[in-house]
Scaffold this active site. Structure first.
Site, PDB file in Angstrom:
ATOM      1  N   HIS A  93      -1.386   5.617   9.138  1.00  0.00           N
ATOM      2  CA  HIS A  93      -1.653   6.819   8.334  1.00  0.00           C
ATOM      3  C   HIS A  93      -2.372   7.898   9.153  1.00  0.00           C
ATOM      4  O   HIS A  93      -2.593   9.000   8.652  1.00  0.00           O
ATOM      5  CB  HIS A  93      -2.553   6.466   7.145  1.00  0.00           C
ATOM      6  CG  HIS A  93      -1.870   5.670   6.081  1.00  0.00           C
ATOM      7  ND1 HIS A  93      -1.088   6.230   5.109  1.00  0.00           N
ATOM      8  CD2 HIS A  93      -1.849   4.349   5.845  1.00  0.00           C
ATOM      9  CE1 HIS A  93      -0.624   5.292   4.316  1.00  0.00           C
ATOM     10  NE2 HIS A  93      -1.068   4.131   4.752  1.00  0.00           N
ATOM     11  N   GLU A 139      -1.673  -1.117   9.538  1.00  0.00           N
ATOM     12  CA  GLU A 139      -1.055  -0.251   8.524  1.00  0.00           C
ATOM     13  C   GLU A 139      -1.939   0.964   8.238  1.00  0.00           C
ATOM     14  O   GLU A 139      -1.432   2.036   7.920  1.00  0.00           O
ATOM     15  CB  GLU A 139      -0.760  -1.055   7.250  1.00  0.00           C
ATOM     16  CG  GLU A 139       0.388  -2.033   7.476  1.00  0.00           C
ATOM     17  CD  GLU A 139       0.628  -2.965   6.293  1.00  0.00           C
ATOM     18  OE1 GLU A 139       0.649  -2.497   5.149  1.00  0.00           O
ATOM     19  OE2 GLU A 139       0.801  -4.177   6.536  1.00  0.00           O
ATOM     20  N   LYS A 195       0.795  -1.215   0.000  1.00  0.00           N
ATOM     21  CA  LYS A 195       0.000   0.000   0.000  1.00  0.00           C
ATOM     22  C   LYS A 195       0.837   1.280   0.000  1.00  0.00           C
ATOM     23  O   LYS A 195       0.494   2.238  -0.660  1.00  0.00           O
ATOM     24  CB  LYS A 195      -0.927  -0.004   1.212  1.00  0.00           C
ATOM     25  CG  LYS A 195      -1.966  -1.130   1.106  1.00  0.00           C
ATOM     26  CD  LYS A 195      -3.236  -0.843   1.824  1.00  0.00           C
ATOM     27  CE  LYS A 195      -3.123  -1.027   3.306  1.00  0.00           C
ATOM     28  NZ  LYS A 195      -4.447  -1.127   3.930  1.00  0.00           N
TER      29      LYS A 195
END
Ligand code: NAD
Length: 332
Positions: free
Chosen positions: A199, A195, A125
């Protein structure tokens, strides 16, 4: 030209949410046989084809595919053991957590160093992780690996849709990806959720990796199970830039993840805005069906890109390609 096979022998690295979904999906394919799967504690290998139900039962009951009846084996280095079968594996779907950020690139390098000569696709990603894989292009070209980076949903399906949509325009002003993901519980997709947390404002990859499961559960309690993500460092940007579609600064990715409800909180869209050769400004929007799961939208394209990459491999095209460079081929 390399040997072509009618039925590709496929390995999956990682037996979490995506890895196990790939196992179920592969069970329905005639053009691919699922021959190997590895997780952090073991692996299962059967060159005649794994029994998807047995793999799933073992994973659910013991937390590792290494305990699969007949084909399973516990291991402290399942990826290394799987590599021992590399000569019999045509394609590898990398569905591993990318924590730390260079973990998947280091696994890819390991495959190359062991002389693996087949196809690999990932569901990476982050932009910085995809950049590390792109840097491996000379090595993978030299060894004879055909690799597709960013072959999941975003990047992947949506990036490819953006590259196709861009063709109507003379100039692209923006590519805007907004995803909605609904999952019944976060434990089914631990790496994906960690994950995603990386962010969020105040977090990064290292902080997310250090969080215990209890820490993640506590954060999700605070947010009511919802993660709202804006301006993510997502590799759709570098993939579209490298494919010559648009400067990475014009690509934005964000989304809403509901970790307590399989219904999508919002529809997933990609909007490409540009100006036509006649000077008209317009936008194409591609919307995914709300009933399609994250697993369907990641594993389907990943296998489609594997089939396309195998086709190129038989034509001696090696090295790192992206989901915006080639079309996935439909796997029957
Ligand atoms: P998960 O946490 O559910 O499962 C990870 C699996 O990897 C587990 O089976 C674990 O045992 C195994 N593993 C961990 N370390 C290992 C090692 N050293 N050797 C062998 N196996 C090991 O993960 P998930 O939620 O299925 O996500 C997998 C990846 O897919 C993540 O990196 C996630 O960010 C990515 N993802 C991409 C997209 C996309 O659209 N591109 C969408 C969703 C998830």
């Amino acid at each position: 030209m390399s040997e072509t096979r009618d039925v590709l022998r496929v390995a999956v690295l990682g037996a979490g949410g995506l890895g196990m979904a790939a196992t179920r999906m592969l069970a329905g394919k005639r053009e691919m046989t699922h021959v190997a799967i590895a997780d952090s504690r073991g692996l299962a290998v059967d060159m005649d084809g794994l029994d998807a139900d047995a793999v799933g039962e073992a994973q659910t009951a013991t937390g590792t595919v290494g305990s699969t009846r007949a084909s399973g084996q516990l291991s402290g280095d399942a990826i290394g053991d799987l590599l021992g079968h590399g000569a019999d594996i045509d394609g590898v779907f990398v569905a591993l957590p990318n924590l730390p950020n260079d973990f998947v690139p280091s696994v890819v390098e390991r495959f190359a160093q062991r002389g693996y000569q087949g196809v690999m696709v990932d569901a990476l990603k982050r932009t910085s992780a995809a950049e590390l894989v792109v840097k491996l292009d000379p090595l993978l070209s030299h060894v004879g690996i055909t690799y597709v980076v960013g072959a999941g949903a975003t990047p992947g399906l949506l990036t490819a849709a953006a590259a196709v949509a861009a063709q109507s325009f003379a100039e692209i002003s923006s590519v805007d990806i907004n995803f909605g993901v609904g999952i019944a519980n976060w434990e089914a997709y631990r790496a994906t959720i960690r994950e995603d947390i990386a962010h969020m404002p105040g977090y990064d990859v290292d902080a997310a990796q250090r969080m215990t499961d209890d820490d993640v559960a506590a954060l999700l309690d605070e947010t009511g199970g919802i993660l709202e993500l804006r301006n993510m460092e997502h590799a759709d940007d570098i993939i579209l830039e490298l494919a010559g579609v648009v400067d990475r600064k014009r690509v934005t990715v964000g989304g809403i993840v509901d970790t307590r409800n399989p219904k999508k909180p919002v529809s997933t869209t990609v909007t490409v805005t540009g100006t036509t050769f006649e000077g008209r400004t317009s936008a194409h929007t591609f919307t995914l069906g709300d009933e399609t799961s994250m697993a369907a939208n990641v594993c389907g394209p990943a296998l489609g890109y594997m089939k396309a990459a195998h086709w190129l491999h038989t034509r001696d095209v090696f090295g790192v390609l992206s989901s915006a460079d080639i079309m996935p081929r439909f796997v029957r």
